[in-house]
Design a protein around this motif. Sequence first.
Motif, PDB file in Angstrom:
ATOM      1  N   THR A 115      47.914   3.199  77.969  1.00 37.45           N
ATOM      2  CA  THR A 115      48.267   2.049  78.804  1.00 37.45           C
ATOM      3  C   THR A 115      47.550   0.810  78.299  1.00 37.45           C
ATOM      4  O   THR A 115      46.435   0.907  77.786  1.00 37.45           O
ATOM      5  N   GLU A 116      48.207  -0.338  78.442  1.00 37.81           N
ATOM      6  CA  GLU A 116      47.531  -1.616  78.220  1.00 37.81           C
ATOM      7  C   GLU A 116      48.018  -2.585  79.280  1.00 37.81           C
ATOM      8  O   GLU A 116      49.155  -2.495  79.743  1.00 37.81           O
ATOM      9  N   ALA A 117      47.125  -3.486  79.685  1.00 35.88           N
ATOM     10  CA  ALA A 117      47.466  -4.401  80.772  1.00 35.88           C
ATOM     11  C   ALA A 117      46.673  -5.697  80.639  1.00 35.88           C
ATOM     12  O   ALA A 117      45.645  -5.745  79.972  1.00 35.88           O
ATOM     13  N   ARG A 118      47.197  -6.715  81.287  1.00 33.88           N
ATOM     14  CA  ARG A 118      46.513  -8.014  81.389  1.00 33.88           C
ATOM     15  C   ARG A 118      46.571  -8.426  82.850  1.00 33.88           C
ATOM     16  O   ARG A 118      47.647  -8.489  83.442  1.00 33.88           O
ATOM     17  N   LEU A 119      45.396  -8.678  83.443  1.00 32.95           N
ATOM     18  CA  LEU A 119      45.299  -8.999  84.857  1.00 32.95           C
ATOM     19  C   LEU A 119      44.487 -10.273  85.046  1.00 32.95           C
ATOM     20  O   LEU A 119      43.627 -10.582  84.220  1.00 32.95           O
ATOM     21  N   THR A 120      44.753 -10.960  86.144  1.00 31.89           N
ATOM     22  CA  THR A 120      43.989 -12.164  86.482  1.00 31.89           C
ATOM     23  C   THR A 120      43.379 -11.989  87.868  1.00 31.89           C
ATOM     24  O   THR A 120      44.053 -11.570  88.812  1.00 31.89           O
ATOM     25  N   TYR A 121      42.088 -12.310  87.944  1.00 29.53           N
ATOM     26  CA  TYR A 121      41.329 -12.235  89.185  1.00 29.53           C
ATOM     27  C   TYR A 121      40.928 -13.646  89.583  1.00 29.53           C
ATOM     28  O   TYR A 121      40.615 -14.471  88.723  1.00 29.53           O
ATOM     29  N   VAL A 122      40.913 -13.930  90.884  1.00 30.77           N
ATOM     30  CA  VAL A 122      40.528 -15.252  91.363  1.00 30.77           C
ATOM     31  C   VAL A 122      39.272 -15.130  92.222  1.00 30.77           C
ATOM     32  O   VAL A 122      39.135 -14.188  93.011  1.00 30.77           O
ATOM     33  N   ALA A 123      38.344 -16.057  92.012  1.00 26.88           N
ATOM     34  CA  ALA A 123      37.140 -16.127  92.839  1.00 26.88           C
ATOM     35  C   ALA A 123      37.549 -16.641  94.208  1.00 26.88           C
ATOM     36  O   ALA A 123      38.329 -17.599  94.313  1.00 26.88           O
ATOM     37  N   ILE A 124      37.047 -15.999  95.279  1.00 26.94           N
ATOM     38  CA  ILE A 124      37.394 -16.435  96.633  1.00 26.94           C
ATOM     39  C   ILE A 124      36.126 -16.598  97.472  1.00 26.94           C
ATOM     40  O   ILE A 124      35.110 -15.951  97.240  1.00 26.94           O
TER      41      ILE A 124
ATOM     42  N   GLN B 283      43.497   2.408  88.867  1.00 24.98           N
ATOM     43  CA  GLN B 283      42.310   2.573  88.024  1.00 24.98           C
ATOM     44  C   GLN B 283      42.141   1.389  87.075  1.00 24.98           C
ATOM     45  O   GLN B 283      41.024   0.915  86.835  1.00 24.98           O
ATOM     46  N   VAL B 284      43.248   0.889  86.533  1.00 27.11           N
ATOM     47  CA  VAL B 284      43.199  -0.284  85.654  1.00 27.11           C
ATOM     48  C   VAL B 284      42.689  -1.495  86.430  1.00 27.11           C
ATOM     49  O   VAL B 284      41.890  -2.286  85.916  1.00 27.11           O
TER      50      VAL B 284
ATOM     51  N   VAL C 266      49.148  -9.371  88.027  1.00 28.29           N
ATOM     52  CA  VAL C 266      49.252  -8.383  86.963  1.00 28.29           C
ATOM     53  C   VAL C 266      50.246  -9.009  85.998  1.00 28.29           C
ATOM     54  O   VAL C 266      51.448  -8.996  86.231  1.00 28.29           O
ATOM     55  N   ASN C 267      49.715  -9.640  84.964  1.00 26.07           N
ATOM     56  CA  ASN C 267      50.543 -10.417  84.043  1.00 26.07           C
ATOM     57  C   ASN C 267      51.387  -9.542  83.137  1.00 26.07           C
ATOM     58  O   ASN C 267      52.488  -9.925  82.749  1.00 26.07           O
ATOM     59  N   GLU C 268      50.845  -8.381  82.791  1.00 26.15           N
ATOM     60  CA  GLU C 268      51.552  -7.456  81.900  1.00 26.15           C
ATOM     61  C   GLU C 268      50.992  -6.068  82.133  1.00 26.15           C
ATOM     62  O   GLU C 268      49.784  -5.897  82.343  1.00 26.15           O
ATOM     63  N   PHE C 269      51.869  -5.079  82.109  1.00 29.22           N
ATOM     64  CA  PHE C 269      51.433  -3.689  82.262  1.00 29.22           C
ATOM     65  C   PHE C 269      52.387  -2.821  81.463  1.00 29.22           C
ATOM     66  O   PHE C 269      53.580  -2.813  81.734  1.00 29.22           O
ATOM     67  N   ILE C 270      51.859  -2.115  80.482  1.00 30.39           N
ATOM     68  CA  ILE C 270      52.709  -1.295  79.615  1.00 30.39           C
ATOM     69  C   ILE C 270      52.195   0.137  79.617  1.00 30.39           C
ATOM     70  O   ILE C 270      51.035   0.392  79.271  1.00 30.39           O
ATOM     71  N   PHE C 271      53.059   1.063  80.018  1.00 35.82           N
ATOM     72  CA  PHE C 271      52.757   2.488  79.923  1.00 35.82           C
ATOM     73  C   PHE C 271      53.275   2.959  78.569  1.00 35.82           C
ATOM     74  O   PHE C 271      54.479   2.955  78.325  1.00 35.82           O
ATOM     75  N   LYS C 272      52.383   3.389  77.689  1.00 34.08           N
ATOM     76  CA  LYS C 272      52.767   3.770  76.331  1.00 34.08           C
ATOM     77  C   LYS C 272      52.991   5.277  76.192  1.00 34.08           C
ATOM     78  O   LYS C 272      53.840   5.704  75.427  1.00 34.08           O
TER      79      LYS C 272
ATOM     80  N   VAL D  32      42.973  -4.975  79.453  1.00 34.56           N
ATOM     81  CA  VAL D  32      42.459  -3.619  79.606  1.00 34.56           C
ATOM     82  C   VAL D  32      43.303  -2.694  78.747  1.00 34.56           C
ATOM     83  O   VAL D  32      44.537  -2.777  78.757  1.00 34.56           O
ATOM     84  N   GLU D  33      42.645  -1.839  77.992  1.00 35.84           N
ATOM     85  CA  GLU D  33      43.324  -0.797  77.221  1.00 35.84           C
ATOM     86  C   GLU D  33      42.791   0.547  77.694  1.00 35.84           C
ATOM     87  O   GLU D  33      41.589   0.697  77.909  1.00 35.84           O
ATOM     88  N   VAL D  34      43.708   1.513  77.860  1.00 35.52           N
ATOM     89  CA  VAL D  34      43.337   2.830  78.359  1.00 35.52           C
ATOM     90  C   VAL D  34      43.667   3.868  77.291  1.00 35.52           C
ATOM     91  O   VAL D  34      44.784   3.909  76.782  1.00 35.52           O
ATOM     92  N   PHE D  35      42.673   4.700  76.992  1.00 43.95           N
ATOM     93  CA  PHE D  35      42.829   5.751  75.991  1.00 43.95           C
ATOM     94  C   PHE D  35      42.602   7.098  76.649  1.00 43.95           C
ATOM     95  O   PHE D  35      41.669   7.259  77.448  1.00 43.95           O
ATOM     96  N   ALA D  36      43.449   8.069  76.303  1.00 43.30           N
ATOM     97  CA  ALA D  36      43.309   9.425  76.825  1.00 43.30           C
ATOM     98  C   ALA D  36      42.740  10.325  75.743  1.00 43.30           C
ATOM     99  O   ALA D  36      43.199  10.316  74.604  1.00 43.30           O
ATOM    100  N   GLU D  37      41.745  11.083  76.136  1.00 44.39           N
ATOM    101  CA  GLU D  37      41.234  12.161  75.306  1.00 44.39           C
ATOM    102  C   GLU D  37      41.833  13.420  75.926  1.00 44.39           C
ATOM    103  O   GLU D  37      41.462  13.817  77.028  1.00 44.39           O
TER     104      GLU D  37
END
Length: 142
Positions: free
Chosen positions: A115-124, A43-44, A65-71, A98-103
């Motif tokens: 959750t918080e994450a940092r991702l990199t996408y490449v144009a192809i 989902q992230v 996926v440079n960083e992925f933290i499940f809090k 990306v930051e994920v918040f649960a209600e």
Amino acid sequence: MSEKFSPPAAQLPTDKELVLKVIPMPADTNGNGDIFGGWVMAQVDLAGSVLPARHIQGRMATVAVNEFIFKQPVRVGDILSFYAAVTRIGNTSVTVEVEVFAERFATQGQFVKVTEARLTYVAIDAQGRPRPVPKPAAPLAG
């Protein structure tokens, strides 16, 4: 007497854009009854691709996926809100936080950062090779 840990309510970010909302279902759980981390990661990745798509304007692939933290655990019935911001635009890639918040189902209107994450996408290109990210058009003179 044991008390259940309840993390403090979080403020939703004002410096990021809401890009996705989703509710995890029982089929998405792991053996502990919480939502499977791989489901959250998928989902992230979807949420993280929304903003780069505006810059890349065509095919792209997740390159890192440079960083992925499940809090905190994610539970069945949580309303998940995914907030994203572009942090870097390179020659062929775009990096996003990306930051994920649960209600929580039982505490509507209160949010917990899960959750918080940092991702990199490449144009192809059509052959799957990296291509330049289009440069934004120059602003109109006025």
